[in-house]
Design a protein around this motif. Structure first.
Motif, PDB file in Angstrom:
ATOM      1  N   LEU A 254     123.523  71.306  51.879  1.00  0.00           N
ATOM      2  CA  LEU A 254     123.725  69.896  51.525  1.00  0.00           C
ATOM      3  C   LEU A 254     122.914  69.521  50.284  1.00  0.00           C
ATOM      4  O   LEU A 254     123.375  68.742  49.436  1.00  0.00           O
ATOM      5  N   SER A 255     121.701  70.074  50.177  1.00  0.00           N
ATOM      6  CA  SER A 255     120.875  69.755  49.004  1.00  0.00           C
ATOM      7  C   SER A 255     121.474  70.332  47.727  1.00  0.00           C
ATOM      8  O   SER A 255     121.336  69.755  46.645  1.00  0.00           O
ATOM      9  N   ASP A 256     122.145  71.492  47.831  1.00  0.00           N
ATOM     10  CA  ASP A 256     122.831  72.055  46.662  1.00  0.00           C
ATOM     11  C   ASP A 256     123.986  71.154  46.214  1.00  0.00           C
ATOM     12  O   ASP A 256     124.255  71.016  45.028  1.00  0.00           O
ATOM     13  N   ARG A 257     124.643  70.549  47.185  1.00  0.00           N
ATOM     14  CA  ARG A 257     125.853  69.782  46.868  1.00  0.00           C
ATOM     15  C   ARG A 257     125.561  68.343  46.478  1.00  0.00           C
ATOM     16  O   ARG A 257     126.161  67.803  45.532  1.00  0.00           O
ATOM     17  N   GLU A 262     117.745  63.413  47.225  1.00  0.00           N
ATOM     18  CA  GLU A 262     118.420  62.525  48.171  1.00  0.00           C
ATOM     19  C   GLU A 262     118.388  63.101  49.589  1.00  0.00           C
ATOM     20  O   GLU A 262     118.098  62.383  50.557  1.00  0.00           O
ATOM     21  N   ILE A 263     118.679  64.387  49.710  1.00  0.00           N
ATOM     22  CA  ILE A 263     118.701  65.019  51.035  1.00  0.00           C
ATOM     23  C   ILE A 263     117.290  65.072  51.619  1.00  0.00           C
ATOM     24  O   ILE A 263     117.090  64.815  52.827  1.00  0.00           O
ATOM     25  N   GLY A 266     116.229  61.581  52.808  1.00  0.00           N
ATOM     26  CA  GLY A 266     116.910  61.263  54.059  1.00  0.00           C
ATOM     27  C   GLY A 266     116.338  62.036  55.235  1.00  0.00           C
ATOM     28  O   GLY A 266     116.174  61.482  56.338  1.00  0.00           O
ATOM     29  N   ALA A 267     116.015  63.319  55.016  1.00  0.00           N
ATOM     30  CA  ALA A 267     115.451  64.138  56.091  1.00  0.00           C
ATOM     31  C   ALA A 267     114.075  63.624  56.518  1.00  0.00           C
ATOM     32  O   ALA A 267     113.760  63.584  57.715  1.00  0.00           O
ATOM     33  N   LEU A 268     113.251  63.230  55.551  1.00  0.00           N
ATOM     34  CA  LEU A 268     111.923  62.700  55.870  1.00  0.00           C
ATOM     35  C   LEU A 268     112.026  61.417  56.686  1.00  0.00           C
ATOM     36  O   LEU A 268     111.315  61.245  57.692  1.00  0.00           O
ATOM     37  N   LEU A 269     112.908  60.518  56.279  1.00  0.00           N
ATOM     38  CA  LEU A 269     113.062  59.250  56.996  1.00  0.00           C
ATOM     39  C   LEU A 269     113.627  59.479  58.396  1.00  0.00           C
ATOM     40  O   LEU A 269     113.172  58.856  59.373  1.00  0.00           O
ATOM     41  N   ALA A 270     114.619  60.378  58.513  1.00  0.00           N
ATOM     42  CA  ALA A 270     115.199  60.666  59.823  1.00  0.00           C
ATOM     43  C   ALA A 270     114.174  61.324  60.744  1.00  0.00           C
ATOM     44  O   ALA A 270     114.093  60.996  61.941  1.00  0.00           O
ATOM     45  N   GLY A 271     113.369  62.248  60.193  1.00  0.00           N
ATOM     46  CA  GLY A 271     112.341  62.894  61.003  1.00  0.00           C
ATOM     47  C   GLY A 271     111.301  61.909  61.499  1.00  0.00           C
ATOM     48  O   GLY A 271     110.906  61.937  62.674  1.00  0.00           O
ATOM     49  N   ALA A 272     110.852  61.017  60.608  1.00  0.00           N
ATOM     50  CA  ALA A 272     109.891  59.988  61.012  1.00  0.00           C
ATOM     51  C   ALA A 272     110.486  59.099  62.099  1.00  0.00           C
ATOM     52  O   ALA A 272     109.806  58.740  63.078  1.00  0.00           O
ATOM     53  N   SER A 301     113.093  72.224  57.577  1.00  0.00           N
ATOM     54  CA  SER A 301     113.436  72.797  56.270  1.00  0.00           C
ATOM     55  C   SER A 301     112.545  72.276  55.142  1.00  0.00           C
ATOM     56  O   SER A 301     112.798  72.594  53.978  1.00  0.00           O
ATOM     57  N   LEU A 302     111.533  71.488  55.462  1.00  0.00           N
ATOM     58  CA  LEU A 302     110.754  70.837  54.402  1.00  0.00           C
ATOM     59  C   LEU A 302     110.082  71.838  53.473  1.00  0.00           C
ATOM     60  O   LEU A 302     109.993  71.608  52.260  1.00  0.00           O
ATOM     61  N   PHE A 303     109.593  72.952  54.024  1.00  0.00           N
ATOM     62  CA  PHE A 303     108.910  73.924  53.165  1.00  0.00           C
ATOM     63  C   PHE A 303     109.895  74.558  52.185  1.00  0.00           C
ATOM     64  O   PHE A 303     109.649  74.593  50.975  1.00  0.00           O
ATOM     65  N   SER A 304     111.024  75.059  52.696  1.00  0.00           N
ATOM     66  CA  SER A 304     111.989  75.721  51.811  1.00  0.00           C
ATOM     67  C   SER A 304     112.639  74.729  50.849  1.00  0.00           C
ATOM     68  O   SER A 304     112.852  75.041  49.669  1.00  0.00           O
ATOM     69  N   LEU A 305     112.931  73.512  51.316  1.00  0.00           N
ATOM     70  CA  LEU A 305     113.493  72.492  50.419  1.00  0.00           C
ATOM     71  C   LEU A 305     112.472  72.076  49.358  1.00  0.00           C
ATOM     72  O   LEU A 305     112.835  71.787  48.219  1.00  0.00           O
ATOM     73  N   GLY A 306     111.193  72.038  49.754  1.00  0.00           N
ATOM     74  CA  GLY A 306     110.144  71.712  48.791  1.00  0.00           C
ATOM     75  C   GLY A 306     110.063  72.749  47.686  1.00  0.00           C
ATOM     76  O   GLY A 306     109.918  72.408  46.503  1.00  0.00           O
ATOM     77  N   ILE A 307     110.178  74.031  48.049  1.00  0.00           N
ATOM     78  CA  ILE A 307     110.157  75.098  47.041  1.00  0.00           C
ATOM     79  C   ILE A 307     111.379  74.986  46.127  1.00  0.00           C
ATOM     80  O   ILE A 307     111.275  75.124  44.899  1.00  0.00           O
ATOM     81  N   ALA A 308     112.556  74.717  46.729  1.00  0.00           N
ATOM     82  CA  ALA A 308     113.774  74.584  45.919  1.00  0.00           C
ATOM     83  C   ALA A 308     113.661  73.419  44.950  1.00  0.00           C
ATOM     84  O   ALA A 308     114.030  73.527  43.767  1.00  0.00           O
TER      85      ALA A 308
END
Length: 377
Positions: A254-257, A262-263, A266-272, A301-308
């Motif tokens: 989803l982050s690629d697309r 944005e992704i 949204g993930a941070l807010l949903a997780g909180a 996925s925060l670590f891998s998304l953070g690296i990306a």
């Protein structure tokens, strides 16, 4: 083939770490080591990560990715073999420190290599697979630790054997090096430059390290304060990791697309939000398991998304410095999560979920703020 070998190495590394943490804790407890000393003993791995980090960029640039992976894997394999041969509190402390060094050398080289050769349209997916491989190995690790009931040395030797099998595969890879620096600069200057350009992305490994360590270490204390039994805690806790494994790849795709920022926001807010909802379910086993599973889906996925995202923001010559900062911040988060979350639980059990929600909201606010600044500019 290159990507498959690198993700296989990472999966085995996750397995050995997932095996080592509970196994050493149990063996030390059997030997009468107190819980406080046991916890401090576990921090040696992260101290090893922080100690070696400033010294890895130069050899990576000079000798290439493969040599650093081989050296890190060799240190881990030797350490795993030595654990059952020298059952000493101090010697195990040294070995944990050495595994922190070896694992970080391996992870730093593999994730920098993957970020270097992955095209932007596939970066999120590939790094999510990288994180998924480590998470899967880490989840299976405790099952390997259970073999200690047959023979205490067996888990160590099996982990060393699996690590050796992955290590051999590295010899089939070409030895590539990072893109050379366009101009001379000090290591400190590169770290500062990477932080200035990618600090919103670099907050994510810290948040993930804090969250992962706090959930696994302090959530059981929250549950005990709610009069829950050990069986309930053992049932609930794996759901957080399971959620991360299940949704790791979809979030990366989803982050690629739709865009990394944005992704992630949204993930941070949903997780909180999931952790805040957990405040309302009390001591319900099903309710807490559902909340942790859903929170893991969005935050695993925060670590891998953070690296990306960091890779999107930095020029290729600064990727080694950026990846080192990711590893260091993850370790700092892992070290600070349990004591800070534990202090909050001492004040009020309910405050545990408020604390982890706050840790997720801070980078979300920073991402939104940066977007508004860029739009205004």
């Amino acid at each position: 083939m290159r990507f498959a070998i690198l993700t296989g190495i990472v999966a085995v590394s996750g397995l050995s770490q997932g095996m080592l943490l509970p196994l050493l804790a149990m063996l030390l407890d059997e030997n009468g080591v107190s819980s406080s000393v046991n916890g401090a003993h576990a921090a040696a791995l992260y101290i090893g990560v922080l100690t070696i980090s400033p010294f890895l960029e130069r050899p990576l640039r000079r000798y290439g990715y493969r040599l650093l992976i081989l050296l890190g894997g060799f240190i881990v394999i030797c350490s795993l073999i030595l654990f059952p041969l020298f059952p000493s509190l101090f010697f195990w402390l040294v070995l944990r420190f050495a595994i922190g060094i070896g694992d970080h050398m391996l992870h730093f080289a593999t994730q920098t290599w993957i970020t270097d050769f992955s095209p932007p349209t596939e970066r999120g997916r590939r790094l999510s697979l990288y994180g998924w491989a480590f998470g899967l190995g880490f989840t299976i690790g405790p099952l390997l630790a259970s073999l200690a009931s047959v023979e205490k040395a067996l888990p160590f030797y099996l982990a060393a054997l699996l690590s050796f099998a992955g290590w051999i595969g590295v010899f089939w890879l070409p030895n590539e090096k990072p893109k050379p620096l366009e101009r001379s600069s000090s290591a400190a200057g590169r770290f500062i430059g990477a932080w200035k350009q990618a600090w919103p992305a670099l907050l994510l490994p810290f948040a993930y390290g804090f969250l992962e360590a706090a959930v696994h270490s302090i959530f059981p204390l929250y549950a005990l304060r709610k009069q829950m039994g050990a069986e309930q805690i053992a049932f609930i806790l794996p759901f957080f990791s399971l959620g991360g494994i299940v949704f790791q790849l979809p979030l990366g795709a989803l982050s690629d697309r739709f865009g990394r920022r944005e992704i992630i926001t949204g993930a941070l807010l949903a997780g909180a939000g999931c952790f805040l909802i957990a405040l309302t379910v009390g001591a319900s086993t099903v309710g807490l398991a559902a909340c942790l599973f859903t929170a893991g889906m969005f935050t695993g996925s925060l670590f891998s998304l953070g690296i990306a995202y960091m890779t999107d923001l930095l020029p290729k010559e600064l990727l080694p410095a950026g990846n080192l900062l990711c590893g260091m911040l993850y370790s700092l988060g892992s070290m600070t999560g349990p004591p800070l979350a534990g202090s909050v639980v001492d004040l009020s059990a309910r405050a545990f979920f408020l604390a982890v929600s706050a840790v997720l909201l801070v980078p979300a606010i920073c991402l939104v703020s940066r977007r508004e600044q860029e739009t205004a500019a």
